[in-house]
Scaffold this active site. Structure first.
Site, PDB file in Angstrom:
ATOM      1  N   LYS A   1     -31.150  55.874  -8.144  1.00  0.00           N
ATOM      2  CA  LYS A   1     -31.022  56.931  -7.136  1.00  0.00           C
ATOM      3  C   LYS A   1     -31.053  56.375  -5.724  1.00  0.00           C
ATOM      4  CE  LYS A   1     -32.793  61.390  -5.640  1.00  0.00           C
ATOM      5  NZ  LYS A   1     -32.450  61.074  -4.234  1.00  0.00           N
TER       6      LYS A   1
ATOM      7  N   THR B   1     -43.927  52.590   1.435  1.00  0.00           N
ATOM      8  CA  THR B   1     -45.002  52.758   2.411  1.00  0.00           C
ATOM      9  C   THR B   1     -44.541  53.668   3.550  1.00  0.00           C
ATOM     10  OG1 THR B   1     -44.334  50.725   3.571  1.00  0.00           O
ATOM     11  CG2 THR B   1     -46.020  50.511   1.854  1.00  0.00           C
TER      12      THR B   1
ATOM     13  N   GLY C   1     -49.025  51.464  -4.617  1.00  0.00           N
ATOM     14  CA  GLY C   1     -49.489  50.176  -4.127  1.00  0.00           C
ATOM     15  C   GLY C   1     -48.763  49.809  -2.845  1.00  0.00           C
TER      16      GLY C   1
ATOM     17  N   ASN D   1     -48.503  46.897  -1.970  1.00  0.00           N
ATOM     18  CA  ASN D   1     -47.838  45.651  -2.338  1.00  0.00           C
ATOM     19  C   ASN D   1     -48.161  45.358  -3.807  1.00  0.00           C
ATOM     20  OD1 ASN D   1     -47.092  42.818  -2.569  1.00  0.00           O
ATOM     21  ND2 ASN D   1     -47.030  42.814  -0.340  1.00  0.00           N
TER      22      ASN D   1
ATOM     23  N   HIS E   1     -42.356  40.825   9.236  1.00  0.00           N
ATOM     24  CA  HIS E   1     -41.391  41.285   8.232  1.00  0.00           C
ATOM     25  C   HIS E   1     -39.978  41.240   8.808  1.00  0.00           C
ATOM     26  CE1 HIS E   1     -44.782  42.936   5.875  1.00  0.00           C
ATOM     27  NE2 HIS E   1     -43.930  42.862   4.861  1.00  0.00           N
ATOM     28  N   HIS E   2     -39.016  41.416   7.924  1.00  0.00           N
ATOM     29  CA  HIS E   2     -37.607  41.488   8.301  1.00  0.00           C
ATOM     30  C   HIS E   2     -37.349  42.690   9.213  1.00  0.00           C
ATOM     31  CE1 HIS E   2     -37.261  44.679   5.255  1.00  0.00           C
ATOM     32  NE2 HIS E   2     -38.029  43.902   4.510  1.00  0.00           N
TER      33      HIS E   2
ATOM     34  N   LYS F   1     -37.296  46.561   8.076  1.00  0.00           N
ATOM     35  CA  LYS F   1     -38.487  47.303   7.653  1.00  0.00           C
ATOM     36  C   LYS F   1     -38.772  48.419   8.651  1.00  0.00           C
ATOM     37  CE  LYS F   1     -43.178  46.797   5.900  1.00  0.00           C
ATOM     38  NZ  LYS F   1     -42.823  47.617   4.723  1.00  0.00           N
TER      39      LYS F   1
ATOM     40  N   THR G   1     -49.085  46.736   3.536  1.00  0.00           N
ATOM     41  CA  THR G   1     -49.949  45.610   3.169  1.00  0.00           C
ATOM     42  C   THR G   1     -50.940  45.312   4.281  1.00  0.00           C
ATOM     43  OG1 THR G   1     -48.178  44.669   1.827  1.00  0.00           O
ATOM     44  CG2 THR G   1     -49.975  43.180   2.466  1.00  0.00           C
TER      45      THR G   1
END
Length: 232
Positions: free
Chosen positions: A30, A73, A96, A98, A131-132, A135, A142
């Site tokens: 999806k 997240t 979670g 992460n 992060h990239h 994001k 995290t």
């Protein structure tokens, strides 16, 4: 198992490959523009979508009695509502920030170090996450989990993205091309710095952990975390 992938971006595609390598099949892929057709066939769903889609995805799973693992997240203001819905529907749920085995070990190490450092107030603690550039949420989920681990054992009640002189825990957020995820915790005094770090080299660890969590959750009912899956 028959798995529904709710979110079919880069992470979804890695999860798909690893799931198939482990003998599972994919009954739904999806994206944000497609329907839930096929979800009812799934034994378990794995949600790695976007913050605006997570609640709808998770709700759809609970309504159909399908266990769901969510690694999205940026939507946690609705987490308690999702837990209540899961319990009302007698569903199964793992969220979670992460799913990487290494990161979950790092969570435990972070909390242990924070507890140990409570006696040494000459050290000021701070976090850094990288992060990239794709994001969407800042800070990362995290980083928030790591901050919570520190705050449980320190005088910090809140975290902040502003490097100020308040007693809030500072999280330095950076966005750099092609960085899967790097997190540092620093304890700095006038004479030295103690640091622990976790650096992801690719998305493989996140994807494998999510599939392992789905395998673990599929026959169960209730609300769990990766600590339950990994028996930490």
């Amino acid at each position: 198992m028959k798995i529904a992938l709710l979110g079919y971006g880069k992470m979804g595609k890695v999860i798909e490959r690893i799931a198939q390598e482990r003998g599972h099949s994919i009954v739904l892929r999806k994206s944000s523009n497609s329907s839930f057709e096929g979800l009812e066939q799934a034994d378990v769903a794995i949600d790695f979508s976007i913050p605006d889609s997570a609640v709808e995805n998770i709700t759809a799973c609970f309504e159909l009695g399908i266990p769901v693992v969510s690694g999205t997240t940026g939507w946690l203001s609705e987490y308690d509502n999702m837990v209540q819905l899961c319990e009302a529907k007698q569903g199964a749920f793992i969220y979670g920030s992460n799913f990487s085995l290494g990161v979950n070990l790092f969570f435990e190490l972070n909390a242990y170090l924070a507890k140990m450092m409570t006696k040494f107030d000459q050290y000021k603690v701070s976090l850094e996450e990288i992060h990239h550039t794709q994001k969407l949420d800042k800070p990362s989920g995290t980083a928030i989990t790591l901050a919570q681990g520190v705050m449980e054992h320190s005088g910090h009640a809140h975290w902040t993205l502003e490097n100020s002189n308040t007693n809030d825990l500072f999280i330095d957020v950076k966005r750099i091309e092609n960085v899967p995820g790097t997190h540092h915790i620093y304890y700095t005094s006038a004479v030295d710095t103690i640091a622990i770090s976790h650096t992801a080299h690719n998305r493989e660890g996140f994807a494998l952990g999510a599939v392992i969590a789905a395998e673990w959750l599929a026959p169960r009912k209730g609300v769990y975390t990766m600590k339950d899956v990994l028996e930490l």
